[in-house]
Scaffold this active site. Structure first.
Site, PDB file in Angstrom:
ATOM      1  N   GLU A  84      -0.326  21.205  -8.318  1.00  0.00           N
ATOM      2  CA  GLU A  84      -1.039  20.775  -9.529  1.00  0.00           C
ATOM      3  C   GLU A  84      -1.580  19.351  -9.422  1.00  0.00           C
ATOM      4  O   GLU A  84      -2.690  19.071  -9.885  1.00  0.00           O
ATOM      5  CB  GLU A  84      -0.117  20.866 -10.749  1.00  0.00           C
ATOM      6  N   HIS A 139       0.913  -9.127   1.848  1.00  0.00           N
ATOM      7  CA  HIS A 139       0.482  -7.891   1.182  1.00  0.00           C
ATOM      8  C   HIS A 139      -0.139  -8.146  -0.190  1.00  0.00           C
ATOM      9  O   HIS A 139      -1.279  -7.754  -0.439  1.00  0.00           O
ATOM     10  CB  HIS A 139       1.653  -6.908   1.037  1.00  0.00           C
ATOM     11  N   HIS A 160       9.441  26.182 -19.486  1.00  0.00           N
ATOM     12  CA  HIS A 160       8.059  26.656 -19.523  1.00  0.00           C
ATOM     13  C   HIS A 160       7.433  26.563 -20.921  1.00  0.00           C
ATOM     14  O   HIS A 160       6.295  26.957 -21.110  1.00  0.00           O
ATOM     15  CB  HIS A 160       7.989  28.108 -19.034  1.00  0.00           C
ATOM     16  N   HIS A 214      -4.605  -8.886  -2.997  1.00  0.00           N
ATOM     17  CA  HIS A 214      -3.916  -8.393  -1.795  1.00  0.00           C
ATOM     18  C   HIS A 214      -4.753  -8.694  -0.556  1.00  0.00           C
ATOM     19  O   HIS A 214      -5.531  -7.840  -0.120  1.00  0.00           O
ATOM     20  CB  HIS A 214      -3.693  -6.886  -1.902  1.00  0.00           C
TER      21      HIS A 214
HETATM   22  C1  TPP Z   1       1.345   5.239  -7.296  1.00  0.00           C
HETATM   23  C2  TPP Z   1       1.533   3.798  -6.993  1.00  0.00           C
HETATM   24  N1  TPP Z   1       2.772   3.300  -6.902  1.00  0.00           N
HETATM   25  C3  TPP Z   1       2.975   1.996  -6.687  1.00  0.00           C
HETATM   26  C4  TPP Z   1       1.920   1.147  -6.541  1.00  0.00           C
HETATM   27  C5  TPP Z   1       2.156  -0.329  -6.367  1.00  0.00           C
HETATM   28  N2  TPP Z   1       1.804  -0.718  -4.993  1.00  0.00           N
HETATM   29  C6  TPP Z   1       0.640  -1.279  -4.692  1.00  0.00           C
HETATM   30  S1  TPP Z   1       0.465  -1.543  -3.057  1.00  0.00           S
HETATM   31  C7  TPP Z   1       2.017  -0.947  -2.747  1.00  0.00           C
HETATM   32  C8  TPP Z   1       2.571  -0.872  -1.358  1.00  0.00           C
HETATM   33  C9  TPP Z   1       1.549  -0.464  -0.490  1.00  0.00           C
HETATM   34  O1  TPP Z   1       1.858  -0.459   0.848  1.00  0.00           O
HETATM   35  P1  TPP Z   1       0.696   0.065   1.737  1.00  0.00           P
HETATM   36  O2  TPP Z   1       0.080   1.213   1.061  1.00  0.00           O
HETATM   37  O3  TPP Z   1       1.199   0.278   3.104  1.00  0.00           O
HETATM   38  O4  TPP Z   1      -0.360  -1.107   1.719  1.00  0.00           O
HETATM   39  P2  TPP Z   1      -0.359  -2.429   2.605  1.00  0.00           P
HETATM   40  O5  TPP Z   1       1.019  -3.006   2.543  1.00  0.00           O
HETATM   41  O6  TPP Z   1      -0.723  -1.991   3.948  1.00  0.00           O
HETATM   42  O7  TPP Z   1      -1.367  -3.290   1.951  1.00  0.00           O
HETATM   43  C10 TPP Z   1       2.616  -0.536  -3.910  1.00  0.00           C
HETATM   44  C11 TPP Z   1       3.979   0.020  -3.960  1.00  0.00           C
HETATM   45  C12 TPP Z   1       0.631   1.705  -6.634  1.00  0.00           C
HETATM   46  N3  TPP Z   1      -0.463   0.978  -6.525  1.00  0.00           N
HETATM   47  N4  TPP Z   1       0.464   3.020  -6.835  1.00  0.00           N
END
Ligand code: TPP
Length: 672
Positions: free
Chosen positions: A417, A269, A479, A31
């Protein structure tokens, strides 16, 4: 921030951007966009504020840094490389995301020296940082003395749009505000882009600034986070100056900054820019498009100034600690023990022993044991998600944690939690503290993502659960856990302990306190269970082997081996006694922990569970997985459905967790 030499700042930032682009390009994955867009805030933070020392990455009073969007690891590795961390040399950058490298796709705690937290699942890091800030306050309260301040560091975290969309970050931020964690400073890389596109499709109505203000945070704003390094620096100074609230610095940035065709879009990204685009980017940034992984000497020389600040802070801290040690030798000794996780000799001196007849829920036995240990181990601290009085996980006279001074050992996490579990991870990452958290067993599902990270990062977090079965009763199927035992056992490096009686509960605590390689789940009952008569049956120390022969037929040869856990062990003992009168001889194996048992030598495993006779397993949960222990010839008495709202003993009985049903299963396999 020096205004006189803007060129060097720009060169440092652009070097970070180019390294991010090169790393992803070489790995052909990764990324680059976030590493490029958030480079200015990373640079200003590390260069002017973060107190760290690559030569001594774990000195206790260093500032903590968490990159919550772990996918932006190119930024973290770039910063670490330019700062001189030996685990992140140029070859490591070139080996980004490769087998055995110190630069895995997402930062991994303990794999790369200097990485403070395993991040990647968005939102976790945001909560980890809150845990680190809580740990800092707690240790400050316990160890600082007038004119002898040995704990006073900041926790910095970078958060992304994705982090802020995840509910866990909201839970954690709400708590951070509640606890006035002023030494927590977050930088929000607000680039309005996520994986699939612009945030206009997902995250445009919500006003994050107002939300954080409502949580009680100081919110600061940097309008041009791509170029205005002075504004970032000023905001960080203002954040540090606020001693009453945590701070959130909203920094507007451009994802993939510098890439002529991909900046500002999700195209930068999660995929390499492409060789030609990398070249175009370097050109746009004023760098040589022909060279890769290039770092000018003046960049290294400039970075060394930031490192020098941290080194000086570390040296000064060591001097301070040396004088602290002279004035407060006893406290200094406690400090060492707390950081090494070393238990004092008498830590287990006052553990309770329960006599037959003192029947009680194992949650009560757990609470008594916790308190006996907490009296001797001051760094055992923790809390619950608003049900500590039910899970019996409160430290009596421990006080409630408040974040201004850090007093109190009971953290009231509220009904949060998920954040609770990740905050405990942050406390464990921080060090100097042994954290526990607690809730009803069925709600472990709200904690699972954080438990998974604890397991893979080998964090010694204690997870105390009560209300462990259908016997919860009237609250009904929502529960009454049925699949939770099996689902926790599925997770590598999680140890599950479900003690059979009050004394096994004590022994489970004894085992858990001495184990530091990962999370331990202690699963206890809501309802009373009998205290097993150890004069009649085997010694409780068998728990330390995960499973042990609790009862054997008088002659020694059994027709059937019954394996049971938790409250069902007493059913197995009843069946053992009652079937003897029918001429069926039964061995009873108490198996509080699969994970501990499976690590025993094969000879021991075979002794407890010889190939013959056939086996029956009984547990008030789904049968899934028990095939492993009973084999094809065996039978499993379990519950493969959700429960019912009714008195607990009736639910257990009617859904088949009863002696008659167990006896019938035993007869069936004995006759087969
Ligand atoms: C809990 C979770 N869900 C989905 C992902 C997959 N994922 C990685 S980066 C991303 C999008 C991230 O966008 P952002 O946080 O704004 O990062 P940027 O585009 O600025 O690099 C997703 C959905 C992940 N890493 N963790």
């Amino acid at each position: 921030m020096s205004r006189q030499h803007p060129a060097i700042h720009e060169l440092c930032v652009n070097t970070l951007r180019a390294l991010a682009a090169d790393m992803a390009q070489r790995a052909n994955s990764g990324h680059p966009g976030m590493g490029m867009g958030a480079a200015p805030m990373g640079y200003v933070l590390w260069q002017n504020h973060l107190r760290h020392d690559p030569q001594s990455p774990t000195w206790p009073n260093r500032d903590r840094f968490v990159l919550s969007p772990g996918h932006g690891s190119t930024l973290q590795y770039g910063l670490m490389h330019l700062s001189g961390y030996s685990d992140v040399c140029l070859d490591d950058l070139k080996n980004f995301r490769q087998w055995g490298s110190k630069t895995p796709g997402h930062p991994e705690f303990a794999r790369t020296s200097g990485v403070e937290a395993t991040t990647g699942p968005l939102g976790q890091g945001a909560a980890n940082a809150v845990g680190m800030a809580i740990a800092e306050r707690m240790l400050a309260h316990r160890f600082n003395r007038p004119n002898h301040i040995i704990v006073d560091h900041f926790t910095y975290a970078i958060l992304s749009d994705g982090d802020l969309m995840e509910g866990i970050s909201a839970e954690a931020a709400s708590l951070a505000g509640q606890f006035n964690l002023a030494k927590l400073i977050c930088l929000y890389d607000s680039n309005d882009v996520t994986l699939d596109g612009p945030t206009s499709i997902t995250f445009s109505l919500e006003d994050v600034s107002k939300r954080y203000e409502a949580y009680g945070w100081q919110v600061l704003y940097v309008g041009d986070g791509d170029k205005d390094f002075v504004a970032i620096d000023n905001a960080l100074q203002a954040a540090r100056a606020d001693t009453s609230r945590p701070s959130m610095i909203v920094v507007k940035t451009t994802i993939g900054y510098g890439s002529p065709n991909k900046q500002g879009s999700n195209a930068s990204h999660g995929a390499p820019l492409g060789e030609e685009e990398v070249a175009r980017t370097k050109k746009a940034l004023g760098l040589d498009p022909e060279v890769h992984f290039h770092v000018e000497n003046e960049v290294l020389a400039h970075f060394s100034k930031g490192v020098e600040r941290g080194r000086a802070a570390r040296v000064q801290w060591e001097k301070r600690f040396a004088s602290y040690e002279k004035v407060f030798p006893e406290l200094a000794e406690h400090w060492r023990k707390a950081w090494d996780g070393e238990l004092t000799q008498n830590w287990a001196a006052d553990l309770p022993v329960f006599k037959p007849g003192e029947d009680q829920p194992t949650r009560n036995a757990s609470g008594k044991t916790l308190n006996a240990i907490a009296a001797k181990v001051p760094w055992l601290v923790g809390g619950d998600a608003d049900i500590g009085s039910s899970t019996k996980s409160q430290i009596k006279d421990g006080g409630s944690f408040e974040g201004v001074h850090g007093s109190g050992r009971n953290i009231h996490f509220g009904v949060r939690e998920h954040a609770m579990s990740a905050i405990a991870n942050g406390m464990a990452y921080h060090g100097g503290i042994r954290p526990f958290v607690s809730t009803f067993f069925t709600f472990v599902d709200y904690m699972r993502p954080a438990i998974r990270v604890a397991a893979l990062a080998h964090l010694p977090v204690l997870l105390i659960f009560s209300h462990d079965s259908l016997a919860v009763g009237e609250d009904g199927p929502t529960h009454q856990p049925v699949e939770q035992l099996a689902s926790l056992r599925l997770m590598p490096n999680v140890v599950v302990l479900r003690p059979a009686d009050p004394n096994e509960t004590v022994e489970a605590w004894r085992w858990a306190m001495q184990y530091t390689d990962g999370p331990v789940a202690l699963v206890t009952t809501r309802q009373k269970v009998p205290v097993i008569d150890r004069k009649k049956y085997a010694n409780v120390e068998g728990l330390n082997r995960g499973a042990y022969v609790l009862a054997d037929p008088p002659g020694g040869t059994a027709d059937v081996v019954v394996i049971a856990t938790g409250s069902e062990v007493s059913l197995a003992l009843a069946a053992h006694e009652q079937l003897a009168t029918e001429g069926i001889s039964v061995r009873v194996v108490s198996m509080p922990s699969w994970e501990i048992f499976e690590k025993q030598p094969q000879s021991y495993i075979d002794k407890v569970l010889p190939p013959q006779p056939p086996r029956v397993a009984v547990e008030a949960g789904v049968s899934f997985g028990w095939e492993r222990w009973v084999g094809n010839a065996g039978k499993i008495v379990g519950v493969n459905r959700y429960g019912v709202s009714a008195p607990g003993h009736e639910v257990m009985h009617k859904l088949g967790i009863n002696v008659d049903n167990l006896k019938q299963a035993i007869r069936d396999v004995a006759r087969a």
